[in-house]
Design a protein around this motif. Structure first.
Motif, PDB file in Angstrom:
ATOM      1  N   ARG A  27      -3.418  -5.126 -17.671  1.00 58.24           N
ATOM      2  CA  ARG A  27      -2.759  -6.398 -17.412  1.00 58.24           C
ATOM      3  C   ARG A  27      -2.958  -6.753 -15.954  1.00 58.24           C
ATOM      4  N   GLY A  28      -2.918  -8.025 -15.682  1.00 63.68           N
ATOM      5  CA  GLY A  28      -2.963  -8.455 -14.303  1.00 63.68           C
ATOM      6  C   GLY A  28      -1.618  -8.230 -13.644  1.00 63.68           C
ATOM      7  N   TYR A  29      -1.544  -8.642 -12.397  1.00 63.53           N
ATOM      8  CA  TYR A  29      -0.308  -8.470 -11.664  1.00 63.53           C
ATOM      9  C   TYR A  29       0.849  -9.180 -12.357  1.00 63.53           C
ATOM     10  N   ASN A  32       2.074  -7.432 -15.334  1.00 61.14           N
ATOM     11  CA  ASN A  32       2.946  -6.317 -15.009  1.00 61.14           C
ATOM     12  C   ASN A  32       4.354  -6.778 -14.671  1.00 61.14           C
ATOM     13  N   ARG A  36       7.890  -5.797 -16.678  1.00 60.35           N
ATOM     14  CA  ARG A  36       9.106  -5.246 -16.086  1.00 60.35           C
ATOM     15  C   ARG A  36      10.308  -6.127 -16.385  1.00 60.35           C
ATOM     16  N   MET A 196      -5.113  -6.366   6.656  1.00 60.97           N
ATOM     17  CA  MET A 196      -5.632  -5.464   5.623  1.00 60.97           C
ATOM     18  C   MET A 196      -7.158  -5.461   5.652  1.00 60.97           C
ATOM     19  N   PHE A 198      -9.222  -5.521   3.232  1.00 59.49           N
ATOM     20  CA  PHE A 198      -9.953  -6.389   2.306  1.00 59.49           C
ATOM     21  C   PHE A 198     -10.170  -7.782   2.893  1.00 59.49           C
ATOM     22  N   ILE A 212     -11.102 -17.528   2.372  1.00 57.60           N
ATOM     23  CA  ILE A 212     -10.308 -16.296   2.497  1.00 57.60           C
ATOM     24  C   ILE A 212      -8.840 -16.609   2.257  1.00 57.60           C
ATOM     25  N   ASN A 215      -8.483 -17.265  -1.621  1.00 58.47           N
ATOM     26  CA  ASN A 215      -8.808 -16.177  -2.538  1.00 58.47           C
ATOM     27  C   ASN A 215      -8.100 -14.871  -2.217  1.00 58.47           C
ATOM     28  N   HIS A 216      -7.765 -14.668  -0.958  1.00 55.00           N
ATOM     29  CA  HIS A 216      -7.235 -13.350  -0.597  1.00 55.00           C
ATOM     30  C   HIS A 216      -5.829 -13.396  -0.017  1.00 55.00           C
ATOM     31  N   VAL A 219      -2.820 -15.517  -2.669  1.00 56.41           N
ATOM     32  CA  VAL A 219      -2.447 -14.780  -3.879  1.00 56.41           C
ATOM     33  C   VAL A 219      -1.523 -13.611  -3.561  1.00 56.41           C
ATOM     34  N   ASN A 220      -1.654 -13.075  -2.348  1.00 55.89           N
ATOM     35  CA  ASN A 220      -0.816 -11.942  -1.990  1.00 55.89           C
ATOM     36  C   ASN A 220       0.482 -12.365  -1.317  1.00 55.89           C
ATOM     37  N   SER A 223       4.082 -13.897  -3.734  1.00 57.43           N
ATOM     38  CA  SER A 223       5.253 -13.300  -4.372  1.00 57.43           C
ATOM     39  C   SER A 223       6.434 -13.095  -3.409  1.00 57.43           C
ATOM     40  N   LYS A 303       3.906  -1.627  -7.556  1.00 54.71           N
ATOM     41  CA  LYS A 303       2.969  -1.019  -6.622  1.00 54.71           C
ATOM     42  C   LYS A 303       1.632  -1.720  -6.781  1.00 54.71           C
ATOM     43  N   ALA A 304       1.059  -2.124  -5.657  1.00 51.50           N
ATOM     44  CA  ALA A 304      -0.187  -2.859  -5.562  1.00 51.50           C
ATOM     45  C   ALA A 304      -0.040  -4.296  -6.019  1.00 51.50           C
TER      46      ALA A 304
END
Lengths: 304, 356, 335
Positions: A27-29, A32, A36, A196, A198, A212, A215-216, A219-220, A223, A303-304
């Motif tokens: 599953r994707g984030y 997940n 939960r 980070m 990445f 960047i 795409n990077h 998305v992070n 949340s 996590k992640a």
């Protein structure tokens, strides 16, 4: 030589196959997060409650037993379960339940709309400040600090006072008050992501800053920002109620929980329970939003 | 092989010829200011990379060793242009990078890629690994479908079956698998040179061996040139053709791996080699080869930076900084920045003669 | 040596499971070993082998609500798994203490080093602050911190990595424990500092007569410090013996594979003999030997049930059905 032959000792046998879960388990984030949430019954319950509250506000005209603005001199300040007025009547004899249902429209609008706008505006500024760093960061974040320096209620009263009452001005006020904290959260998250590897890997591939960011970084960063924004909904409802209570919000006779509380205050000794009803609505709604955002935070803390 | 070659970006041609070094770095410098006080003024500087020059030949593996704070990771980021340099030149295959009439930065990045130390931060946690690998080719204008095909081929090549792994997220992978993805990502632009910054350091030994073997295979297959940065002297010995030893932002010794490991000439290199642990419990080290921690790079000692820990330090070491000397473009040349080696330096153990 | 002496530590059939809504992770699956007083045991294993979990169980450091521990652990006269939390706090620090891989997380960043050592001394021995500080200075000299008076007044972030590790060791030794647990204490250190800390630890262990359980993934570190070695794989000890026996004459294919895949001076022309594949998923362990799927010696019987420990020499055992074949191979490697 076959095209698909794998070379190198590292690639010979593929025992990884054994531990690979079936595709459906991958599953994707967000998958997940949902997994939960699915088992977090408390959060689900309050989520359902919020949906119920929002629905009852939206469909108020269909479910409200009375016209919220229809006064009746004969039936002023009646107690709970007085004939058809389940939650009693107010000082003008208007049905409390109907007014709470209609008032939810204003209050929820005040709770949600400013947070949405502030999330977009504050988030944007925060991401730019966090990614650019240096002078850009200093300018944006010091600018936000000017608003941060005042307690939020004081700031809201000051802005509202200078803009004047009315729904639009109240929305503007709340947005201005909520933007700086969201900006700060977005900035913190972004500058963390910025460091980070990445992101460096993306830079090393020659990607543009915009690419960047989308795409990077976004998305992070999304949340933590979303979790924080969800806690602000109840704060915004309370703040809006406070402003209305002080007469700096919507003007009567528009039903609004804060405004109702304000006008019913004079009758507190006559019908204490009835007078507290708009307050109960505020309480339940903000608790529901707070608990849902709490559950959301836990679910997103994968996590992640 | 032909279909695979088509799916990937073409490797850039060898422009300078076999004899032209792949990479020449000359007099690279990068100081980090330490700000402090009410006025946020620069109160000190970390001399992370302080006048470093070296050459990477085509097809070789240059190992870079040193302890924490020696500037080896900063050096990697300077070469990748992830950090701006204060001064110095970087010449890739005969073309100065980022200068007028030189090699544009974007082209350098097509040619030279980096593999990061495996850690939780090296892969985007919100992207399936296939997309992480496909990202760079997309940036360089490849279509979505073709980039995906490239990514899957590379995953296959690094030993991860795409039908099982392509859609997975980083947290669903083990450390070794993540490092394979990192390598696949670095290869996605079909570069000619890889900078590997502690690429196997975080891995378990059995996985480290797998990844080292993979790196060897890929090097032959794609005709790559490596710069391999590590603190592990055993691994550097295994993978390198030449070795560069760094201490506090400077190069102290540079030469062929066998010469350095058999006859280290700088006392720091010798001490580092003596610190290697063997698996034979009969050969325990009884006295530490070096005492103390590496000094703080904020205020490095005057003269030779190693003198504070060096058993042979003399006054000359305090007064004058020993120079590494000029590299003469021959792989077998062995350079040492130590007064004990330079004839006539004034050190009591220096060979006699010289013009200094 | 008196062979009838009672072991300092006795671990019997230790099982540790981490239970969450998503999974039940069998981290340790029946570990038994003894540690004699003033003996150094190295637990070697890769990540996920259960080596740290085993050691942390001795101090009961796992979150109690999500952990199921079964088995028996005795340290000195204490039956660890049946002690109350309060009695456990008496054991921690005074009888058993621990040093960690990352001292920054083990030392409190807001207190000076000296105060942290003194506080531990005062809590367990009830002496005055002045006496405790004098003791702290003594300890800092013991762990060879240069200019110890000055370092006592330093905060953890003001020290270099090596000094922090020494300071943490001073905290751990402050109450003269009879058992020291060390969780990869030198892994984060530079090579030149690592060997200094190992030599110091060896000396302190001898001087104090402490028993030490030292967890590491580095065979070279184990060779430096261990008397006995236990090799763990997938939550079980698969080989046990003296350090020379295990590292020079391994009897389990995993130990052998670990040795041949560790890079030390192999020819650059040949590939390293790596162990293929990766460790098993601890949520779904295979029924037989957990190493069998990666093992070049495996026979069908290996997958039937977990092989028992087989003695291959005095005080040297491996749980493998094919020890004889493996030992032939390892003799070839040694020569």
């Amino acid at each position: 030589m076959s095209d698909l032959s794998i070379t190198g000792a590292g690639a010979t046998a593929d025992p990884n196959a054994r531990e690979a879960p079936p595709a459906s388990q991958v599953r994707g984030y967000w998958g997940n997060v949902w997994q939960r949430l699915r088992y977090d019954y408390a959060t689900l319950f309050f989520l359902a409650l919020i949906i119920l509250i929002v629905a009852s506000a939206v469909f108020a005209p269909l479910i409200a037993p009375f016209d919220p603005n229809k006064a009746s001199m004969a039936h002023r300040l009646k107690p709970l379960f007085f004939r058809d007025n389940i939650l009693g009547t107010d000082e003008q004899g208007r049905d409390i339940l109907s007014r709470i249902l209609y008032g939810g429209r204003t209050s929820l609008l005040m709770g949600i709309a400013p947070v949405v706008v502030a999330t977009i505006v504050g988030g944007l500024f925060g991401v730019v400040a966090g990614y650019a760093g240096g002078k850009v960061n200093t300018i944006i974040m010091r600018g936000m600090d000017v608003f941060f320096a005042f307690p939020s209620v004081l700031l809201a009263v000051a802005i509202s006072g200078s803009l004047g009452g009315g729904m639009i001005n109240q929305l503007i006020t709340l947005t201005v008050v909520l933007t700086p904290p969201l900006c700060r959260v977005a900035e913190t998250a972004t500058s963390q992501i910025r460091s980070m590897d990445f992101v460096d890997a993306a830079r090393a591939s020659g990607a543009s800053t915009t690419s960047i960011l989308f795409n990077h970084v976004l998305v992070n960063a999304i949340s933590p920002v979303l979790v924080y924004a969800s806690t602000l909904v109840s704060a915004s409802i309370l703040l809006a109620s406070g402003l209305s209570f002080l007469g700096l919000g919507v003007s009567p006779p528009t039903p609004d929980w804060g405004l109702m509380l304000s006008t019913l205050r004079q009758a507190l000794y006559v019908q204490p329970i009835v007078c507290a009803m708009p307050g109960v609505a505020i309480l339940i709604t903000s608790i529901a939003f707070n608990l849902v955002s709490d559950g959301l935070r836990q679910a997103m803390d994968v996590k992640a | 092989m032909s279909t695979q070659a088509q799916a990937r970006l073409e490797q850039a041609p060898d422009r300078g010829g076999r004899a032209q070094p792949m990479l020449i770095a000359s007099h690279l410098k990068r100081y980090f200011p330490i700000r402090g006080g009410v006025l946020n003024r620069t109160v000190a500087e970390v001399k992370a990379v302080d006048d470093i020059s070296f050459t990477v030949l085509k097809g070789e593996t240059l190992g870079v060793v040193g302890e924490s704070g020696c500037g080896k990771s900063t050096l990697a980021r300077l070469l990748m242009h992830l950090l701006p340099r204060d001064s110095g030149d970087i010449i890739f295959d005969g073309d100065a990078v980022g200068q007028l009439h030189g090699l544009p930065l974007r082209d350098l990045r097509r040619n030279m890629q980096m593999v990061f130390q495996d850690s939780y931060s090296s892969l985007n946690p919100r992207l399936p690994i296939e997309q992480s690998v496909a990202y760079a080719p997309r940036v360089h204008g490849m279509g979505r479908a073709q980039a995906k095909r490239t990514a899957r081929e590379l995953l296959q090549r690094v030993g991860l079956r795409p039908e099982l792994f392509a859609g997975r997220y980083p947290h669903e992978l083990s450390g070794g698998q993540k490092q394979r993805v990192n390598i696949a990502r670095a290869l996605a632009l079909n570069p000619r040179m890889l900078i590997l910054d502690e690429a196997v350091s975080a891995l378990d030994k059995s996985v480290e061996a797998q990844v080292l073997n993979l790196l060897g295979t890929l090097k032959r297959e794609f005709e790559l040139t490596y710069m391999f940065i590590s603190h592990d002297l055993h691994v550097v010995q295994y993978i390198s053709d030449r070795v560069m030893v760094m201490y506090l932002g400077q190069v102290v010794e540079l030469g062929p791996v066998d010469a350095i490991y058999a006859h280290p000439r700088h006392p720091y290199t010798a001490a580092l080699l003596d610190c290697r642990l063997t698996v034979d419990p009969a050969t325990r080290i009884e006295t530490p080869p070096l005492v103390g921690d590496p000094p703080n790079p904020i205020n490095p000692p005057s003269g030779c930076r190693f003198r504070t820990r060096c058993p042979h330090a003399e006054r000359i070491c305090e007064e004058r900084m020993p120079l590494l000397g000029e590299w003469n473009n021959r792989p077998e040349s062995h350079l040492v920045a130590c007064h004990m080696v330079h004839a006539g330096s004034g050190h009591s153990k220096a060979p006699p003669g010289g013009l200094h | 040596m008196d062979m009838s002496a009672r072991p300092l530590v006795e671990v019997r059939d230790l099982q540790v499971n981490f239970v969450s809504r998503e999974a039940n992770v069998a981290a340790v699956n029946g570990v038994s070993f003894d540690l004699m007083p003033s003996e150094v045991l190295c637990i070697i294993g890769e990540s996920g082998s259960g080596k740290s979990v085993t050691m942390r169980s001795i101090l009961r450091l796992h979150p109690p609500r999500r952990t199921v521990i079964r088995g028996h652990i005795r340290v000195g006269d204490y039956d660890i798994l049946s002690l109350s939390e309060r009695a456990m706090n008496e054991v921690r620090g005074a009888v058993v203490s621990m040093v960690f891989q990352e001292p920054m997380t083990a030392l409190d960043p807001v207190y000076r080093i000296g105060d942290q050592i003194a506080e531990t001394v005062m809590r367990h021995e009830g002496c005055s602050h002045a006496d405790a500080m004098a003791r702290a200075l003594e300890l800092m000299e013991l762990v060879k911190v240069p200019s110890p008076e000055r370092r006592l007044r330093a905060f953890p972030h003001e020290l270099s990595g090596g000094l922090r590790q020494r300071a943490m060791m001073a905290v751990a030794l402050s109450c003269r424990p009879t058992l020291l647990l060390a969780d990869e204490p030198t892994t984060a250190l530079d090579a030149t500092v690592q060997i200094q800390v190992l030599i110091m630890l060896r000396k302190l262990q001898r001087d104090f007569g402490m028993g030490v359980i030292f967890v590491t993934h580095d065979l070279g570190v184990a060779a430096q410090i261990a008397d006995k070695v236990a090799v763990m794989y997938a939550g079980r000890i698969i080989e046990y013996g003296s350090v020379a026996d295990v590292l020079m004459r391994p009897a389990h294919p995993y130990t052998l594979g670990l040795l041949s895949s560790t890079v030390h001076g192999q020819s650059r022309e040949t590939e390293i003999e790596a162990i293929p594949g990766s460790p098993p998923d601890l949520r779904h362990l295979p029924p037989g030997c957990s190493f069998a799927p990666r093992c070049k010696f495996a026979i069908p019987a290996c997958s039937a049930s977990f092989p028992p420990l087989v003695a291959v020499g005095p005080n040297h055992a491996a749980s493998c059905l094919r020890v004889d074949v493996v030992r032939q191979d390892s003799m070839a490697l040694a020569s």
